[in-house]
Write a protein that holds these residues in place. Structure first.
Motif, mmCIF file in Angstrom:
data_model
loop_
_atom_site.group_PDB
_atom_site.id
_atom_site.type_symbol
_atom_site.label_atom_id
_atom_site.label_comp_id
_atom_site.label_asym_id
_atom_site.label_seq_id
_atom_site.Cartn_x
_atom_site.Cartn_y
_atom_site.Cartn_z
ATOM 1 N N TYR A 59 0.824 -1.202 0.000
ATOM 2 C CA TYR A 59 0.000 0.000 0.000
ATOM 3 C C TYR A 59 0.860 1.254 0.000
ATOM 4 O O TYR A 59 0.483 2.286 -0.555
ATOM 5 N N LYS A 60 2.026 1.171 0.608
ATOM 6 C CA LYS A 60 2.958 2.302 0.568
ATOM 7 C C LYS A 60 3.441 2.548 -0.854
ATOM 8 O O LYS A 60 3.621 3.691 -1.276
ATOM 9 N N GLU A 61 3.636 1.464 -1.607
ATOM 10 C CA GLU A 61 4.073 1.592 -2.992
ATOM 11 C C GLU A 61 2.974 2.225 -3.853
ATOM 12 O O GLU A 61 3.255 3.074 -4.713
ATOM 13 N N ILE A 62 1.735 1.829 -3.642
ATOM 14 C CA ILE A 62 0.612 2.436 -4.361
ATOM 15 C C ILE A 62 0.560 3.929 -4.065
ATOM 16 O O ILE A 62 0.446 4.765 -4.969
ATOM 17 N N SER A 63 0.634 4.265 -2.785
ATOM 18 C CA SER A 63 0.617 5.666 -2.375
ATOM 19 C C SER A 63 1.771 6.435 -3.015
ATOM 20 O O SER A 63 1.591 7.549 -3.516
ATOM 21 N N HIS A 64 2.962 5.823 -3.023
ATOM 22 C CA HIS A 64 4.150 6.476 -3.580
ATOM 23 C C HIS A 64 3.959 6.791 -5.058
ATOM 24 O O HIS A 64 4.275 7.902 -5.519
ATOM 25 N N CYS A 65 3.418 5.848 -5.825
ATOM 26 C CA CYS A 65 3.222 6.049 -7.273
ATOM 27 C C CYS A 65 2.250 7.184 -7.551
ATOM 28 O O CYS A 65 2.463 8.002 -8.447
ATOM 29 N N PHE A 66 1.169 7.249 -6.781
ATOM 30 C CA PHE A 66 0.186 8.312 -7.012
ATOM 31 C C PHE A 66 0.668 9.659 -6.490
ATOM 32 O O PHE A 66 0.321 10.705 -7.061
ATOM 33 N N ASN A 67 1.457 9.661 -5.441
ATOM 34 C CA ASN A 67 2.054 10.917 -4.988
ATOM 35 C C ASN A 67 2.979 11.492 -6.062
ATOM 36 O O ASN A 67 2.969 12.700 -6.333
ATOM 37 N N LEU A 68 3.774 10.620 -6.706
ATOM 38 C CA LEU A 68 4.686 11.076 -7.752
ATOM 39 C C LEU A 68 3.937 11.616 -8.970
ATOM 40 O O LEU A 68 4.434 12.492 -9.681
ATOM 41 N N ALA A 69 2.734 11.075 -9.205
ATOM 42 C CA ALA A 69 1.950 11.480 -10.385
ATOM 43 C C ALA A 69 1.047 12.678 -10.101
ATOM 44 O O ALA A 69 0.235 13.051 -10.965
ATOM 45 N N LYS A 70 1.177 13.286 -8.943
ATOM 46 C CA LYS A 70 0.274 14.367 -8.547
ATOM 47 C C LYS A 70 0.222 15.489 -9.584
ATOM 48 O O LYS A 70 -0.854 15.975 -9.945
ATOM 49 N N SER A 71 1.387 15.880 -10.106
ATOM 50 C CA SER A 71 1.435 17.004 -11.045
ATOM 51 C C SER A 71 1.121 16.593 -12.477
ATOM 52 O O SER A 71 0.527 17.359 -13.242
ATOM 53 N N SER A 72 1.509 15.375 -12.857
ATOM 54 C CA SER A 72 1.330 14.935 -14.245
ATOM 55 C C SER A 72 -0.066 14.372 -14.516
ATOM 56 O O SER A 72 -0.541 14.398 -15.661
#
Length: 253
Positions: A2-15
Motif C-alpha cells: 500500500y505504501k508503494e501504491i501511495s508512492h506512485c500516485f504521490n509522484l503522479a500528482k502534477s502529471s
C-alpha cells in the motif's frame, strides 16, 4: 504494497491532470448513469478520491449533509483538504481521510455509520481483498442505498501483456457474480472501451507512470531484455482501457 501504491500516485500528482483523459471520460459516464437514479444523497462515502476536485463537485451536486472521502496517497489528500478549506461554509460537512480501504481499522472507525451512497471511480482495482471489500460496502450502505463505481476490467492494457508486468483485472462476469453474492441488486452494468493513442512506445509506457498506475501488485519479475527490444522499435502505440460501470442498490430485508 500500500505504501508503494501511495508512492506512485504521490509522484503522479502534477502529471495526472494532463494525462487523465480516460479517467475523466469514465467519471462523466458513471455520474450520468448515477444521476438517472439519484439527484440527492444526504451521506456519501467516496473510496479513492484523489485530489478531491471531483469530490467537491459531487458534494455540491448531491447537496450532501455529510461527505467522507478517502485515499491512500497523502499528498493528494493534503491537496484535497486545501481545496475544501476554500469554502469554509462546507468544511465541516466534507471530510478527507488518508487511509486504505482494505484496512480493518478504516472500517472499524466507520462502525455505526451508514451511507446513502458509496461511490468510487477507477480505484477499487487496487484492493487485494475485493470480495471482502464488497461485503464491507454492503454492510455500510443504508437500506435502499446506492453503490456506484467504475473499475478497469480484464482486457485493460492488453497491448502490454507480453511485454511488461500488468496487474490482474477481473472480467465483467466475475465482477457481477461477486456483487450479487454480496446481496447487491444490479440496476445498471455496462462495459465501455477507451483507446489512447501514442506517437511512440516510450510515451505509451510513460502514460502509466504519469497517471500513477505503474504500481505492480504481482510477484513476477521484469524481463529487461524483452522490454528493451520493445522500446527500440520506434512505432506508434496505443493503450486500451476496458472499463466496467455499475449502479447497485442494497436489497432491503
Amino acid at each position: 504494497m500500500y505504501k508503494e501504491i501511495s508512492h506512485c500516485f504521490n509522484l503522479a500528482k502534477s502529471s495526472y491532470p494532463q494525462h487523465d483523459n480516460v479517467q475523466r471520460q469514465v467519471t462523466l459516464t458513471l455520474q450520468q448513469l448515477m444521476y438517472n437514479y439519484m439527484k440527492y444523497a444526504h451521506s456519501v462515502l467516496e473510496l479513492g478520491c484523489g485530489n478531491g476536485i471531483d469530490s467537491f463537485k459531487l458534494f455540491k451536486i448531491l447537496n450532501s449533509k455529510r461527505y467522507d472521502a478517502i485515499d491512500c496517497a497523502v499528498e493528494l489528500i493534503t491537496e484535497a483538504k486545501c481545496i475544501s478549506k476554500l469554502d469554509a461554509r462546507n468544511f465541516d460537512r466534507l471530510n478527507f481521510y488518508c487511509t486504505n480501504f482494505d484496512l480493518d481499522e478504516m472500517w472499524m472507525k466507520l462502525a455505526g455509520k451508514k451511507y446513502h451512497l458509496i461511490y468510487s471511480n477507477m480505484a477499487l482495482q487496487w484492493s487485494c481483498a475485493f470480495s471482502l471489500l464488497l461485503y464491507r460496502i454492503q454492510q455500510t450502505l443504508e437500506d435502499n442505498g446506492y453503490f456506484c463505481f467504475s473499475i478497469p476490467l480484464k482486457g485493460t492494457f492488453n497491448e502490454l501483456e507480453q511485454v511488461v508486468r500488468i496487474n490482474h483485472f477481473y472480467n465483467h462476469i466475475q465482477v457481477l457474480k461477486m456483487l450479487q453474492k454480496n446481496g447487491l441488486v444490479v440496476i445498471t452494468a455496462k462495459c465501455e472501451k477507451f483507446v489512447v493513442a501514442f506517437d511512440d512506445r516510450i510515451s505509451q509506457l510513460r502514460h502509466l507512470k504519469y497517471t500513477g498506475v505503474n504500481c505492480y501488485l504481482g510477484d513476477s519479475k521484469v524481463e529487461t531484455l524483452k522490454l528493451r527490444c520493445y522500446l527500440q522499435q520506434d512505432e506508434c502505440a496505443q493503450l486500451t482501457y476496458l472499463t466496467g460501470l455499475y449502479i447497485l442498490k442494497k436489497r432491503t430485508i
